[in-house]
Design an enzyme around this catalytic site. Structure first.
Site, PDB file in Angstrom:
ATOM      1  N   HIS A 144     -20.566  -7.603  -5.123  1.00 40.02           N
ATOM      2  CA  HIS A 144     -21.516  -6.731  -4.669  1.00 40.02           C
ATOM      3  C   HIS A 144     -21.506  -5.300  -5.213  1.00 40.02           C
ATOM      4  O   HIS A 144     -22.363  -4.577  -4.788  1.00 40.02           O
ATOM      5  CB  HIS A 144     -21.410  -6.796  -3.003  1.00 40.02           C
ATOM      6  CG  HIS A 144     -20.266  -6.255  -2.577  1.00 40.02           C
ATOM      7  ND1 HIS A 144     -19.006  -6.846  -2.803  1.00 40.02           N
ATOM      8  CD2 HIS A 144     -19.775  -5.028  -1.875  1.00 40.02           C
ATOM      9  CE1 HIS A 144     -18.211  -5.982  -2.217  1.00 40.02           C
ATOM     10  NE2 HIS A 144     -18.664  -5.073  -1.555  1.00 40.02           N
ATOM     11  N   HIS A 204       0.897  -1.293   0.219  1.00 46.59           N
ATOM     12  CA  HIS A 204       0.043  -0.104  -0.087  1.00 46.59           C
ATOM     13  C   HIS A 204       0.930   1.162  -0.140  1.00 46.59           C
ATOM     14  O   HIS A 204       1.135   1.927   1.083  1.00 46.59           O
ATOM     15  CB  HIS A 204      -0.921   0.050   1.045  1.00 46.59           C
ATOM     16  CG  HIS A 204      -2.079  -0.835   1.156  1.00 46.59           C
ATOM     17  ND1 HIS A 204      -3.102  -1.021   0.519  1.00 46.59           N
ATOM     18  CD2 HIS A 204      -2.223  -2.195   1.659  1.00 46.59           C
ATOM     19  CE1 HIS A 204      -3.717  -2.151   0.477  1.00 46.59           C
ATOM     20  NE2 HIS A 204      -3.167  -2.972   1.424  1.00 46.59           N
ATOM     21  N   GLY A 206      -6.373 -20.001  10.709  1.00 44.64           N
ATOM     22  CA  GLY A 206      -5.014 -19.462  10.387  1.00 44.64           C
ATOM     23  C   GLY A 206      -4.595 -18.342  11.170  1.00 44.64           C
ATOM     24  O   GLY A 206      -5.151 -17.874  12.248  1.00 44.64           O
ATOM     25  N   HIS A 247      -0.542  -6.503  -5.499  1.00 47.24           N
ATOM     26  CA  HIS A 247      -0.666  -7.802  -4.482  1.00 47.24           C
ATOM     27  C   HIS A 247       0.055  -8.659  -5.501  1.00 47.24           C
ATOM     28  O   HIS A 247       0.021  -8.713  -6.631  1.00 47.24           O
ATOM     29  CB  HIS A 247      -2.187  -8.067  -4.345  1.00 47.24           C
ATOM     30  CG  HIS A 247      -2.381  -9.619  -4.394  1.00 47.24           C
ATOM     31  ND1 HIS A 247      -3.071 -10.495  -5.107  1.00 47.24           N
ATOM     32  CD2 HIS A 247      -2.199 -10.098  -3.069  1.00 47.24           C
ATOM     33  CE1 HIS A 247      -3.170 -11.569  -4.550  1.00 47.24           C
ATOM     34  NE2 HIS A 247      -2.529 -11.727  -3.376  1.00 47.24           N
ATOM     35  N   HIS A 289       1.128  -5.561 -17.581  1.00 48.86           N
ATOM     36  CA  HIS A 289       0.444  -6.477 -18.375  1.00 48.86           C
ATOM     37  C   HIS A 289       1.590  -7.158 -19.344  1.00 48.86           C
ATOM     38  O   HIS A 289       1.858  -8.459 -19.476  1.00 48.86           O
ATOM     39  CB  HIS A 289      -0.662  -6.431 -19.006  1.00 48.86           C
ATOM     40  CG  HIS A 289      -1.908  -6.201 -18.131  1.00 48.86           C
ATOM     41  ND1 HIS A 289      -2.579  -7.542 -17.842  1.00 48.86           N
ATOM     42  CD2 HIS A 289      -2.629  -5.626 -17.472  1.00 48.86           C
ATOM     43  CE1 HIS A 289      -3.535  -7.487 -17.108  1.00 48.86           C
ATOM     44  NE2 HIS A 289      -3.597  -6.042 -16.886  1.00 48.86           N
TER      45      HIS A 289
END
Lengths: 347, 347
Positions: free
Chosen positions: B214, B119, B298, B129, B184
């Protein structure tokens, strides 16, 4: 305890639900809560966002409805306060929503409720959440002419299955015994007219539900929570719902009033933002209502209205031993009996 | 395209996996990524948190392991960067983890990987990520003597089932075409030695996976994602994993370098904090790895290392039409072909 409604209901839950009365109560409750909070804030007011959605616009076929979302943002006391009324109908209840009642799968249904989350600015004022809701299958002999007619019900003459749910819970950033006692006492007194057993039962239900399993940590100091409630028949069950809904402002407002002007520091603000992360984690990972809403095509902005305005995450953070922040964990974030059980008649 | 490995593997996936080689690669990759990011930051460095957990300490019986979590916080360039290696074993694979391969349920297993989320501070620098991971059932004829022996395997002589997974994806707050093309193109070139079909396939997989249902909105501009990959046999599949892991720094670092000193405003910072909310929503509501980790016991702090340092939510916010913020949605947050497919040999 023989004859207690939890064990042997005086009225069977077969009385016909009055959807219009429930809706009218919920809209009025939303008005009253918003008025009280805006008055306590003293600066900002609620903005109303009315919305409707046709069933054809939903990702879940047959899911439609509308609502009245009210948001107060950047107030003097409340950094974000959301109080939402919604009224949703579906043509077919999904199996995932009826795992414990497979006989309801596929039936048309209606759900309505008021849900609220209040994020105060001062870290000494706790966050609060309340929700009151009603669910019923259709067809119902409903006096509410806006309710959709049944679609494909296998037995149109079957009585509707309905229930109430709700509760309120408190999430402090700094713990005050007297606030917790006031909060729980108000809940206990609201439920006392319906029998001494409800407060202990609903208090435990709240502790069990608002728990972050991945942290081994309660979300806050609890309150009351109930669901699937029809044990007293429609009239008395509805009265119990109203008692809980009406108790929210008397439970919360005095706490806000006595903490809102407390002196505070940048470090305390930072702790508040960090602890708000737990609220996000609970709502997005564990809260069944939030997940069902997001995954079934509910209205995202209304569902996520509950999220705090500003949040931080820090890796491996833990408060200094003995600090006021550490005492939140050791003294408040564990199930405690904040008030005596079964003393409702002594109040 | 006949004879292409995606369609007709040259090597069947029966070669024996070399767990020690995978572990060694992953630890080295973590070292190299952290060194590159710290150098790019120029001020802060990574702090290492090594952890182990005995199977008895887990809420999931038989789940144990350890890891090396590295965090850089409050850097000049990176507000929070987490790069985690983990190596987890279980005595019995839960049915929920093997829905598409029921024959694996109950087997002992090992999983290891490197996972990172970066971040940046400047809203003009995108969040990134990456993840590379390896999974295998046990017993394996493993040269890694630290691997647990099989427990209760029904057929100890059966060859292990194993696969690789991984990828990287980019989440900008402000869109730059050249950054997306570079990102890419780097991914495409990394995969080109293994055949032209992988980049388009893994690019689409990434677009499909990193999607907020959502919101009806991609998490970012994608990249590549793959899972359950063993089609090239162990040696070549591992080479493909390394190609992806090794491509992350060349894909990300030039973008950071050219944006990190861009002038920015308070309003842009506010937009970044708001958009970071989408990252939280994706990770906590939809990301299978996060949810499986949190729900199966975890290590919470390592799993939630991915969450942004500071986040905001605003009700019903949408950018002004035509603004740079609106163009993020209209021009970048939709599946686009950022580079040509199948031109790997032309590069």
């Amino acid at each position: 305890m023989s004859g207690h409604p939890l064990i042997s209901p005086v009225l069977p839950p077969m009385s016909v639900p009055d959807l219009a009365a429930v809706k009218s109560y919920l809209l009025d409750l939303q008005d009253r809560i918003c008025a009280a909070l805006a008055e306590e804030d003293g600066r900002a007011s609620f903005v109303t966002d009315e919305w409707t959605r046709e069933p054809s616009a939903s990702s879940t076929p047959g899911l439609g409805g509308g609502g009245r979302t009210r948001i107060l943002a950047e107030g003097a006391v409340f950094e974000k306060a959301g109080v939402a009324f919604s009224h949703v109908t579906g043509s077919q209840l999904p199996p995932s929503a009826t795992a414990h009642r497979p006989e309801l799968a596929g039936k048309p249904w209606v759900a309505m409720g008021v849900s609220l989350v209040i994020h105060p600015r001062n870290p000494r004022v706790p966050t609060s959440h309340a929700n009151v809701r009603f669910f019923s299958t259709l067809p119902a002999a409903s006096p509410d002419s806006s309710t959709p007619r049944p679609l494909g019900s296998s037995d149109p003459s079957a009585p509707p299955t309905w229930w109430f749910g709700g509760g309120f819970d408190l999430t402090p950033y700094y713990g005050y015994e007297e606030d917790c006692v006031h909060w729980h006492r108000t809940a206990r007194e609201a439920l006392a007219p319906f029998g001494d057993a409800y407060y202990p039962k609903f208090k435990k239900w709240c502790d069990d539900y608002f728990f972050l399993k991945h942290r081994g940590e309660p979300r806050g100091v609890g309150g009351v929570f109930f669901d699937d409630f029809s044990a007293l028949g429609f009239e008395r069950s509805f009265a119990l719902l109203r008692a809980v809904g009406d108790a929210y402002v008397p439970a919360y407002r005095p706490i806000v009033a006595r903490r809102k002007n407390a002196p505070t520091t940048v470090a305390e603000r930072d702790w508040q933002l960090y602890r708000r992360g737990r609220y996000v984690e609970f709502n997005l990972v564990w809260d069944r209502g939030t997940l069902f809403g997001l995954q079934s095509g509910g209205r995202t902005e209304s569902i996520l209205m509950s999220l705090p305005p500003l949040v931080r995450w820090d890796y491996g953070r833990s408060p200094a031993p003995g600090s006021e922040e550490a005492r939140l964990h050791t003294d408040f974030l564990r199930p405690r009996d904040w008030v005596d059980f079964g003393t409702a008649k002594d109040r």
